[in-house]
Design a protein around this motif. Structure first.
Motif, short mmCIF file in Angstrom:
data_model
loop_
_atom_site.label_atom_id
_atom_site.label_comp_id
_atom_site.label_asym_id
_atom_site.label_seq_id
_atom_site.Cartn_x
_atom_site.Cartn_y
_atom_site.Cartn_z
N LYS A 182 0.97 -1.09 -0.06
CA LYS A 182 0.10 0.06 -0.12
C LYS A 182 0.95 1.28 0.00
O LYS A 182 0.45 2.46 -0.72
CB LYS A 182 -0.82 -0.15 1.13
CG LYS A 182 -2.06 -0.99 1.01
CD LYS A 182 -2.76 -1.12 2.37
CE LYS A 182 -4.18 -2.03 2.17
NZ LYS A 182 -4.94 -2.26 3.29
N GLU A 185 1.74 1.87 -3.58
CA GLU A 185 0.94 1.90 -4.67
C GLU A 185 0.94 3.12 -5.71
O GLU A 185 0.81 2.97 -6.89
CB GLU A 185 -0.46 1.83 -3.99
CG GLU A 185 -0.61 0.13 -3.81
CD GLU A 185 -2.19 0.22 -3.21
OE1 GLU A 185 -2.70 1.01 -2.86
OE2 GLU A 185 -2.58 -1.24 -3.20
N ASP A 186 0.98 4.39 -5.08
CA ASP A 186 1.13 5.46 -6.04
C ASP A 186 2.49 5.91 -6.33
O ASP A 186 2.55 6.97 -6.56
CB ASP A 186 0.21 6.59 -5.24
CG ASP A 186 -1.20 6.23 -4.59
OD1 ASP A 186 -1.77 5.47 -5.75
OD2 ASP A 186 -1.69 6.42 -3.66
N GLN A 191 6.43 -0.47 -9.82
CA GLN A 191 5.52 -1.73 -10.23
C GLN A 191 6.39 -2.91 -10.09
O GLN A 191 5.79 -3.97 -9.63
CB GLN A 191 5.09 -1.55 -11.89
CG GLN A 191 3.96 -0.32 -11.94
CD GLN A 191 2.75 -0.45 -11.02
OE1 GLN A 191 2.02 -1.45 -11.27
NE2 GLN A 191 2.77 0.27 -9.99
N ILE A 194 6.43 -3.83 -6.20
CA ILE A 194 4.96 -4.27 -5.76
C ILE A 194 5.00 -5.88 -6.42
O ILE A 194 4.29 -6.48 -5.76
CB ILE A 194 4.15 -3.39 -6.44
CG1 ILE A 194 4.23 -2.05 -5.78
CG2 ILE A 194 2.60 -3.95 -6.07
CD1 ILE A 194 3.01 -0.90 -6.34
#
Length: 371
Positions: A182, A185-186, A191, A194
């Motif tokens: 979390k 995420e932004d 990527q 994650i």
């Protein structure tokens, strides 16, 4: 990951330093740390230790206390790999003292050393001490000092999760990985990171029998890896294989076959046919074909694997006899009408990928986070 080439280039660099640089220069120390990293990756821990000690001496001579502490952490890691635990503790404690003094009690650098001590005490069977260091690290990550980045906190939470995974607390590890994900995420450019977290979560969901969650985590990781241009990496191939295993548990055999086929192509290219990960995919794919009624394809794969083992790997591996038995059964039953599905599913998980609660992540090639 071409470590032999990297070592060759780094040796040339160190030779240039020997001829042209001042003794104990900061530049030479930096290149010795690089050489230590290469040696560690190749499993040459004694050489890595030698380069780190020389780098540390150079940093001491130049008054770089924080860098000396960072090197002490690396030295502790090498001692851990060599099972020289008392010396590892000494190195970590030295680094801890410097980091606390220079950066404060709640700095992520302090938390990172706590995590390493937690792992060390877990390995030596001192679980109470291990848990205490984990709690100390989590306290810091929960209330970080100003200036701490989300990436630093996420990385720390991921490290702590690995310790909880090691002590057979997958639910707690999953919570920490979810928090880490979390946080990222932004964040741009995260990527692949994650995706790596989702892959680990997929493994742990599989461990505790939550196969649908496992498949979904792997599916999300695969999508991110495809989008980030890593679809031809060995890691991507291993993730596809593990997703295929989750599909097997859900009786999604056709989907599993497609995943194993794609994984086979990638791992053959990136690792070669004799690599353990590639052999695992071959075995999984053969069993999947058997379950689908494609007996001829299954026989062809198993014959190829046995030929590889006999000609290049030797037959001492315990998987050899298992694969030989499976091939004999297929040859015997080829062409006969039978209910293949239930019988074949017993073989769908490669023996080298089978897990028990006690084994933790050790038997999962490429996705264990245990180094």
């Amino acid at each position: 990951m071409q470590f032999d080439k990297a070592e060759e280039l780094c040796k040339k660099t160190l030779e240039i330093h020997r001829v042209h640089s001042e003794p104990a220069s900061l530049e030479e120390a930096a290149d010795r740390r690089l050489m230590a990293l290469i040696c560690e990756a190749k499993g040459d821990y004694e050489s890595a230790l030698e380069h780190l000690v020389l780098a540390s001496m150079a940093m001491i001579a130049n008054g770089q206390d924080n860098e000396v502490a960072s090197i002490d952490v690396s030295i502790g890691n090498i001692y851990m790999s060599l099972c020289r635990f008392d010396e590892a503790i000494f190195s970590y404690q030295k680094a801890l003292t410097v980091f606390k003094s220079a950066k404060g009690e709640n700095h992520p650098s302090v938390a990172s050393v706590f995590v390493r001590l937690a792992d060390l005490y877990h390995r030596t069977g001192k679980l109470r001490e291990s848990k205490s260091y984990c709690e100390n690290a989590l306290r810091i990550y929960s209330k970080p000092v100003p200036g701490t980045t989300a990436e630093e906190i996420a990385g720390g939470l991921t490290e702590v999760s690995a310790v909880f995974e090691s002590v057979d607390e997958p639910e707690e590890a999953l919570k920490l990985l979810s928090r880490a994900m979390k946080l990222l995420e932004d964040k741009p450019g995260q990527q692949s990171t994650i995706a790596g977290i989702e892959a680990r979560m997929g493994v742990m969901y599989y461990m505790i029998g939550r196969y649908e969650d496992s498949r979904n985590s792997f599916e999300s990781a695969v999508a991110k890896l495809r989008a980030s241009g890593e679809r031809k990496s060995a890691f991507f191939g291993v993730v596809l294989n593990q997703m295929g295993l989750a599909c097997v548990q859900l009786f999604k055999i056709d989907e599993a076959a497609e995943l194993f086929e794609e994984a086979r192509g990638i791992l053959e290219q990136e690792c070669g046919p004799c690599h353990q990960d590639t052999l695992g995919v071959y075995s999984n794919l053969a069993a999947t074909y058997d379950a689908m009624g494609r007996v001829g394809d299954a026989i062809e794969i198993l014959e190829y694997v046995l030929k590889l083992r006999e000609e290049k790997l030797g037959i001492a591996n315990p998987d050899f006899e298992d694969e030989k038995r499976r091939l004999a059964e297929l040859l015997k039953e080829a062409g006969k009408t039978r209910d293949r599905k239930a019988k074949s599913l017993e073989n769908l998980i490669d023996p080298s990928s089978k897990r028990t609660k006690k084994e933790g992540t050790k038997r999962w090639p490429g996705l264990g986070f245990r180094i």
